[in-house]
Design a protein around this motif. Structure first.
Motif, PDB file in Angstrom:
ATOM      1  N   LEU A  11       0.819  -1.207   0.000  1.00  0.00           N
ATOM      2  CA  LEU A  11       0.000   0.000   0.000  1.00  0.00           C
ATOM      3  C   LEU A  11       0.855   1.261   0.000  1.00  0.00           C
ATOM      4  N   GLU A  13       3.312   1.825  -1.646  1.00  0.00           N
ATOM      5  CA  GLU A  13       3.734   2.115  -3.008  1.00  0.00           C
ATOM      6  C   GLU A  13       2.893   3.231  -3.620  1.00  0.00           C
ATOM      7  N   ALA A  14       1.643   3.329  -3.188  1.00  0.00           N
ATOM      8  CA  ALA A  14       0.729   4.318  -3.746  1.00  0.00           C
ATOM      9  C   ALA A  14       1.113   5.739  -3.363  1.00  0.00           C
ATOM     10  N   ILE A 101      -1.065  -2.515  -7.170  1.00  0.00           N
ATOM     11  CA  ILE A 101      -1.200  -1.181  -6.579  1.00  0.00           C
ATOM     12  C   ILE A 101      -0.826  -0.109  -7.592  1.00  0.00           C
ATOM     13  N   ARG A 102       0.306  -0.276  -8.253  1.00  0.00           N
ATOM     14  CA  ARG A 102       0.713   0.710  -9.252  1.00  0.00           C
ATOM     15  C   ARG A 102      -0.254   0.695 -10.436  1.00  0.00           C
ATOM     16  N   HIS A 251       8.405  -3.379  -8.923  1.00  0.00           N
ATOM     17  CA  HIS A 251       7.462  -3.465  -7.825  1.00  0.00           C
ATOM     18  C   HIS A 251       8.077  -4.321  -6.715  1.00  0.00           C
TER      19      HIS A 251
END
Length: 251
Positions: A11, A13-14, A101-102, A251
């Motif tokens: 999460l 990563e967002a 997520i990405r 990622h």
């Protein structure tokens, strides 16, 4: 196998700077693409006083979309990978080349870019209609569904072959123009039947602004299935298991 490399991501990563920059690049690239592509159709309608679509109009649409996508992919390639299309992002996800997520960030950015482009077009043209995609007479939803699957398969397969495959070598330098060309060619093939979307974002913006949702599911389901199949097939059969991930989709 590609499925084993599918990643949900974290999460956090967002909120990472590189992910947000990539999402912004997708927003801008999609805005550029939809503004030019949809705008060309609106210009044709103005020049012909909303006359019937002609072969010349179809060619103009194909050329406008090919040119605009070439630019949109080029300007986003070094930041986000230049997806400019939720179906391309989905194909990259199922092939293990981008995290979920990405990918969701990209989807949000792409859809917003399309909506903003259509709102700008509506305002800049004095309120002209931003027409939603629709089926031609004699074409049913299943005809269009198959068309969108096949056309988007060709698009995402081209993306994989020219931009994702680590063995692409110097072919990578022509990836944007190859991607633009396949979209232009597919519009010439399918435009007269269902508009040849191949891109859920391209369909979403005009649908929101005109609030027209007839058969809209076709323009999501077809491209996502076609893009997903292309990602799985190219990754499974043509990219070996130890290839390096693209820097723009880590990622």
């Amino acid at each position: 196998m590609p499925v084993s490399r599918i990643a949900v991501g974290r999460l956090e990563e967002a909120t990472q700077q590189d992910a947000l920059k990539a999402a912004l690049a997708e927003f801008i690239s999609t805005l550029i693409f939809v503004f030019a592509g949809s705008g060309s159709g609106m210009a044709f309608n103005k020049l012909t006083d909303d006359g019937a679509t002609t072969p010349a109009g179809l060619i103009a649409a194909a050329v406008a979309h090919a040119f605009a996508l070439f630019v949109a992919v080029s300007v986003g390639a070094n930041i986000s990978g230049g997806h400019v299309n939720p179906a391309v992002t989905f194909g990259a996800f199922v092939g293990g080349n981008i995290s979920l997520i990405r990918g969701i960030l990209y989807w949000i950015a792409q859809l917003l870019g399309s909506v903003v482009a259509c709102l700008l077009l509506k305002f800049a043209t004095g309120g002209l209609t931003t027409a939603a995609f629709s089926l031609s007479a004699g074409v049913n939803v299943w005809n269009a569904f198959v068309l969108e699957i096949v056309m988007t398969f060709g698009l995402v397969y081209t993306v994989y072959a020219t931009a994702v495959d680590p063995k692409r070598g110097s072919l990578g330098t022509i990836a944007p123009i190859a991607i633009g060309f396949i979209v232009g060619a597919n519009i010439l093939a399918g435009g007269a039947f269902d508009g040849a979307s191949m891109n859920p974002a391209v369909s979403f913006g005009p649908a929101v602004v005109s609030w027209t949702w007839d058969s809209h599911w076709v323009y999501w389901a077809g491209p996502l299935i076609g893009g997903g199949l292309a990602g799985l097939i190219y990754e499974f059969f043509f990219i070996n298991q130890t290839h390096e991930q693209l820097p723009t989709t880590d990622h």
